[in-house]
Design a protein around this motif. Structure first.
Motif, short mmCIF file in Angstrom:
data_model
loop_
_atom_site.label_atom_id
_atom_site.label_comp_id
_atom_site.label_asym_id
_atom_site.label_seq_id
_atom_site.Cartn_x
_atom_site.Cartn_y
_atom_site.Cartn_z
N ALA A 91 59.25 81.85 54.38
CA ALA A 91 60.59 81.25 54.52
C ALA A 91 61.51 82.06 53.78
CB ALA A 91 60.87 79.96 54.01
N THR B 117 61.89 69.95 64.16
CA THR B 117 62.77 69.89 63.06
C THR B 117 63.20 71.40 62.82
OG1 THR B 117 61.58 68.13 61.93
CG2 THR B 117 63.05 69.43 60.80
N ALA B 118 62.60 72.36 63.15
CA ALA B 118 63.16 73.68 63.00
C ALA B 118 63.98 74.09 64.13
CB ALA B 118 61.90 74.55 62.71
N THR C 13 68.11 71.71 63.18
CA THR C 13 68.69 72.30 62.15
C THR C 13 70.32 72.16 62.00
OG1 THR C 13 66.71 73.87 62.37
CG2 THR C 13 68.49 74.52 61.02
N ILE D 223 71.93 70.38 58.47
CA ILE D 223 72.77 71.02 57.55
C ILE D 223 74.08 70.98 58.18
CG2 ILE D 223 70.64 72.80 57.14
CD1 ILE D 223 72.22 74.98 58.58
N SER E 145 65.04 78.37 63.87
CA SER E 145 65.28 78.78 62.51
C SER E 145 64.12 79.35 61.90
CB SER E 145 66.15 77.85 61.70
OG SER E 145 66.18 78.43 60.36
N SER F 272 63.37 80.70 59.05
CA SER F 272 63.31 80.64 57.78
C SER F 272 63.06 78.82 57.54
CB SER F 272 64.48 80.88 57.06
OG SER F 272 64.27 80.51 55.69
N PHE F 273 63.89 78.11 58.28
CA PHE F 273 63.59 76.51 58.16
C PHE F 273 62.17 76.32 58.60
CE2 PHE F 273 64.93 72.08 59.04
CZ PHE F 273 65.15 71.88 58.02
N LEU G 64 59.91 76.85 55.96
CA LEU G 64 60.07 75.66 54.74
C LEU G 64 59.47 74.13 55.12
CD1 LEU G 64 61.35 74.64 52.28
CD2 LEU G 64 63.40 74.32 53.50
N MET G 65 59.62 73.87 56.57
CA MET G 65 59.08 72.80 57.00
C MET G 65 57.66 72.65 57.14
SD MET G 65 61.36 70.37 57.73
CE MET G 65 60.05 69.18 58.13
#
Length: 464
Positions: free
Chosen positions: A115, A345-346, A351, A355, A395, A397-398, A401-402
Motif C-alpha cells: 500500500a 471497497t477498493a 473509494t 474519502i 485504487s 494503494s487503498f 490497505l483494505m
C-alpha cells in the motif's frame, strides 16, 4: 510426470496473471484484464493465509508436531530458538492462536508495504505497475519470508507480543467493520436516490410501485424476523440478553424509521424515506440474528436439525461446539463475503465515496475509455490486454490497505477477538463474536441516523 504437470500448472497460472506470461506460456486461457487477474492473485494470497491459519488452529496439531524429529517437546525450550545442546526447536509455536497472530503479522506487513509503495499510481505506465501486476514468485517469497520472520519475534512470559498485536488486530478489525457499515448506509441512500430519480425522470408508475413494494417487503421481512427471534431465541428464562438485543434493536429500527420521514429531515433531504430505513433495519436485524446464533449458551438458540425433524424450541441436551461440515461451509461463505467486501471497497466509486473525492481515479473497471487500453494479440488469436493504460481501474494503494485490514479482521474472527483461543470449534459459538456483531448493529444504526440529521445539525456544510 509430476514435474511436467507442475510446469503446466505454473504456465496456466502465469497465463491468468499478465499479458507477457500469457503470450509465452499459455494459449488456452481466455483473455482477461490486468486489473481483474491481479486482484484474483492477491485474493489467493489472502485465501491461502486464511487456510493456513485455520490449520494452525486444528485440534491436536501442537501435539502431533512434537513427534517431528527436530522438534523439542520439553517445556524448558525457548519458543523459536534453537536449543544449543539438542539442536532442536519448539514446534509448538506453529500451532495455536499465537501462531495465527504471527502469520497475520507477516501478511499485514506485506500488504501495508505494498500500500505504501503504490501511493500515487495513476496508470499502468508507472514503473511501479510491474510490481503490482507481476513478479508473483518474488512477491510470494517476500510474503513467506515476512511470515517466517514473524515466528522469530521473541515472546516473553508476560505475552507482550501476543497482547500488543491483539490490540492492533482489534483496531484493524474494527476499522474494517466500520468501513463496511459506511458502505452499507451509502448503498441504502444510493438505491433510494437512484429509483427516485428514475421515477421523476420518466414519471413511470412502475418505479413508484417498485419503491412501495420493496419498502413494504423489507419491513415485512423485519417483522417476520423479530417474531421468529422471540419464538426461537427467547424460550428459556436465562435468555434475558437475547430479549434485550431483540427489543433494543427493534426500538432503534422504529426510531430511525420515524426520523427518516420527519418534516425537518425531509426539508434538508427531500429524498430521504422509508426505503433506506427498511434496508438498514433489515441489515441490523441480520446482525442481531448472527450475534444470537454465536451465543455460547445452547439453550438460547435453536438446533436447526431438530426444527427440521419437527421439534420446536432449543435442544434440551447440552451441545458442545464442534467444527463440523456446517462450520466449514459457514467459514467458506464468511470468507467469500470478506473477500468480496475487500475487493469492492477498493473500486473507484467506493473509494471516492469513502474519502469524499471524485477525482481519485481516472477510469472505470471496464476499461472502456477509448484508445487507452493496451491490447496485445497472441499467436492463437486471443487477446490479453492492459485496461489501465489511461487510468487504474481501482485504487491500488487503498486495495492493499483494505487487504491489510481484512487480514486483521480474519485474524480476530478465527481467534475469538478479545478472548483469544486456539480452539477453532468455538468460531461460531463465542461471547466475543456476539458483542462484536451487536455493537456493529448499533454502529450501523448510528451512522444511518447521523446521515439523516447531519444536514440539519450542520446546515453550513455540503452533504450532497
Amino acid at each position: 510426470m509430476g514435474a511436467v504437470l507442475g510446469i503446466c500448472s505454473a504456465a496456466q497460472l502465469a497465463c491468468c496473471c499478465g499479458s507477457a506470461a500469457c503470450g509465452l506460456c499459455c494459449q488456452a486461457c481466455p483473455s482477461c484484464k490486468n486489473s481483474s487477474s491481479t486482484r484474483i492473485m492477491y485474493a489467493i494470497m489472502l485465501l491461502l493465509g486464511t487456510i493456513v491459519a485455520c490449520i494452525m488452529l486444528s485440534p491436536g496439531l501442537a501435539s502431533a508436531m512434537q513427534k517431528v524429529p527436530f522438534c523439542d517437546g520439553s517445556e524448558s525450550s525457548v519458543p523459536g530458538m534453537i536449543v544449543a545442546n539438542a539442536i532442536k526447536i519448539d514446534c509448538g509455536i506453529a500451532a495455536g492462536y499465537l501462531a495465527v497472530y504471527r502469520l497475520c503479522f507477516g501478511m499485514t506487513l506485506f500488504f501495508l508495504f505494498m500500500a505504501l509503495i503504490m501511493i500515487g499510481v495513476r496508470n499502468s505506465k508507472d514503473p511501479r505497475a510491474g510490481i503490482q501486476n507481476g513478479f508473483w514468485a518474488i512477491k510470494y517469497l517476500v510474503l513467506i519470508g515476512a511470515i517466517i520472520g514473524a515466528f522469530f519475534i521473541p515472546e516473553d512470559e508476560a505475552g507482550t507480543f501476543g497482547t500488543t498485536w491483539m490490540y492492533f488486530g482489534l483496531i484493524g478489525g474494527f476499522c474494517f467493520i466500520l468501513i463496511q457499515l459506511v458502505l452499507v448506509v451509502d448503498f441504502a441512500h444510493r438505491w433510494a436516490e437512484s429509483w427516485v430519480d428514475k421515477y421523476e425522470e420518466t414519471s413511470s408508475k412502475a418505479w413508484y410501485c417498485a419503491l412501495i413494494f420493496f419498502t413494504f417487503f423489507q419491513y415485512a421481512l423485519c417483522i417476520t424476523a423479530v417474531s421468529l427471534f422471540f419464538v426461537y431465541y427467547t424460550t428459556s428464562d436465562d435468555c434475558a440478553l437475547n430479549k434485550f438485543f431483540i427489543s433494543i434493536n427493534l426500538i432503534l429500527c422504529m426510531l430511525v424509521s420515524v426520523v427518516a420521514v420527519l418534516p425537518k429531515v425531509q426539508e434538508y433531504q427531500p429524498r430521504s424515506g422509508l426505503l433506506q430505513a427498511s434496508i438498514v433495519s433489515l441489515y441490523t436485524l441480520y446482525l442481531t440474528w448472527s450475534a444470537m446464533s454465536n451465543n455460547p449458551d445452547a439453550h438460547c438458540k435453536p438446533n436447526f436439525s431438530d426444527i427440521i425433524n419437527g421439534q420446536t424450541g432449543p435442544s434440551t441436551q447440552e451441545q458442545k461446539p464442534t467444527f463440523d461440515a456446517e462450520s466449514i461451509v459457514g467459514l467458506v461463505i464468511w470468507f467469500c463475503c470478506v473477500l468480496y467486501s475487500s475487493i469492492r471497497t477498493a473500486s473507484n466509486k467506493q473509494t471516492e465515496r469513502l474519502i469524499g473525492s471524485d477525482k481519485v481515479l481516472a477510469k472505470t473497471d471496464d476499461g472502456s475509455t477509448g484508445s487507452g487500453a493496451d491490447v496485445h494479440e497472441v499467436e492463437s488469436g486471443g487477446k490479453v490486454w492492459d485496461n489501465e493504460a489511461d487510468g487504474v481501474a481501482y485504487s491500488w494503494s487503498f486495495f492493499h490497505l483494505m487487504f491489510a485490514l481484512a487480514t486483521l479482521y480474519v485474524m480476530m474472527t478465527i481467534t475469538n477477538w478479545y478472548k483469544p483461543t486456539s480452539d477453532l470449534s468455538t468460531l461460531s459459538s463465542n461471547e466475543a463474536s456476539v458483542w462484536v456483531k451487536i455493537i456493529s448493529s448499533w454502529l450501523c444504526l448510528g451512522l444511518y441516523l447521523w446521515s439523516l440529521i447531519a444536514p440539519a445539525v450542520l446546515p453550513d456544510r455540503d452533504f450532497s
